[in-house]
Design a protein around this motif. Structure first.
Motif: not given
Length: 171
Positions: A104, A106-111, A116-117
């Motif tokens: 999974e 690790t940067f879905v929320s920060t991309d 979306n990561g």
């Protein structure tokens, strides 16, 4: 009348080194060999940001960026392109391995890109950059250009082919 605007010609240089190279250098120091997925992303963005700089100026400071030496050597454009291909090799291998392992992101929320990561989307972007670079050297090094273009297209994720693949910053 031709009127040169002060600072306009230097903008691409200043922006690239203050933003792209500084951040890539900082991320490399914090993540390389510890959080290689972040390092891989930074390499893709570094190549994306700096290939235009070397195309504009030719030789640039690339491999020695961040050096504390009193004299910093410029890399030839050929050397910069070779380093960029190596950096894309690392990034593509790193993110492909993670994607294929089902890891999974690790940067879905920060991309802040439209990806979306998604590791696969980032790899497609990297492969497309590789293809772009290959096309830019086709007249000076057709053997390397062919090798790199084929590598980009033959990769299991391929290159960008539809509008949804586009790299864009979203807020």
């Amino acid at each position: 009348t031709y009127s040169l605007v002060d600072g306009w010609n230097g903008f691409i240089w200043d922006y690239a080194y203050r933003n792209v190279m500084f951040n890539a250098y900082d991320i490399a120091n914090k993540t390389k060999d510890k959080y290689d997925q972040f390092y891989a992303l930074s390499l893709i963005l570094k190549v994306e940001g700096m290939h235009r700089v070397t195309d504009t100026f030719g030789p640039i400071i690339y491999s020695d960026f961040g050096s504390q030496a009193s004299i910093i050597e410029y890399d030839s454009q050929e050397d910069v392109y070779n380093l960029m291909f190596e950096e894309l090799d690392f990034a593509v291998a790193e993110l492909t391995t993670r994607y294929n392992a089902g890891e999974e992101s690790t940067f879905v929320s920060t991309d802040l890109s439209g990806y979306n990561g998604d590791y696969k989307a980032w790899v497609k972007f990297a492969n497309t950059l590789r293809l772009r670079l290959a096309m830019r050297i086709v007249k000076v090094n057709p053997v390397l250009a062919k090798l790199e273009a084929e590598k980009a297209i033959a990769h299991e994720f391929g290159v960008m082919t539809v509008n949804e693949d586009l790299f864009k910053i979203v807020s």
